[in-house]
Design a protein around this motif. Structure first.
Motif: not given
Length: 227
Positions: A72-92
């Motif tokens: 929920g951050e805005s601006g140039p900084f924020g928590q670095g979060r990585l989402r790992v998807w195993t179903k491309f159809t869900k991501y896209i």
């Protein structure tokens, strides 16, 4: 797509098919797909920055590595979060829901390179806990290094994975590293903060990939578009 004509007895015995029978064997090469999401408009607001994620596909599995500010951050900084998807159809599906167009640049890579990319992102996650999970198709982690708009964003993180397989895909960076999608004020601020020597904006990355004479993509895909 190699074709085996099983006529000699040794060949027949080796693959167990009838003499004169023709069997077509298709081998799927591992690939990466650099997914560059374009700008879009939502609730009267222009979202000009775009987004980049990296898809790794092998005959056995696929992963989409999707880094950003997801707290929920805005601006140039924020928590670095990585989402790992195993179903491309869900991501896209989520990207398409914004109305943006996502362009996928597909490159064939050796199996060892695909494994090394997956190992690279696994090492970034380390033993960090899952912050969120959506069904069996996405897990979200906070990485050790937080988000920085110029030096650690969706584009730069995806490209660290790409360079594991294609070291010199970053072609002619000075020509394309122009900050497409940033406002004039943002560009002034970025230059004052030390404009990076690497490409950090999604639209700049797309232009570079489209105009790279050394590494042409094996395929270019288009997803989504205006709602």
């Amino acid at each position: 797509m190699p074709t085996i004509n099983a006529t000699p007895k040794s060949t027949k015995d080796g693959i167990g098919i009838a003499t004169k029978q023709v069997t077509t064997i298709q081998v799927q090469s591992p690939t990466i797909e650099i997914l560059v999401g374009g700008p879009y408009r939502s609730h009267g607001e222009e979202h000009t920055y775009g987004h980049v994620a990296l898809r790794v596909i092998t005959p056995d599995n696929e992963f989409v590595y999707d880094f950003g500010r997801y707290n929920g951050e805005s601006g140039p900084f924020g928590q670095g979060r990585l989402r790992v998807w195993t179903k491309f159809t869900k991501y896209i599906a989520g990207e398409n829901a914004t109305g943006r167009t996502t362009t996928g640049f597909v490159y064939k890579i050796p199996a060892a390179s695909a494994a090394n990319i997956n190992a690279h992102f696994t090492s970034l996650i380390g033993n960090r806990p899952v912050l969120k999970a959506y069904g069996d198709h996405m897990k979200e982690y906070r990485l050790a290094v937080d988000y920085h708009a110029l030096n650690n964003n969706c584009t730069t993180t995806a490209m660290t994975g790409v360079r594991v397989a294609i070291r010199d895909l970053d072609f002619d960076v000075p020509t394309h590293n122009i900050g497409t999608g940033m406002s004039f004020v943002e560009k002034v601020g970025a230059r004052g903060a030390g404009w990076p020597s690497h490409i950090f904006m999604p639209a700049d990355l797309q232009k570079m990939l489209e105009n790279n004479p050394k590494h042409r993509p094996d395929k270019v895909e288009k997803y989504g578009g205006a709602k």
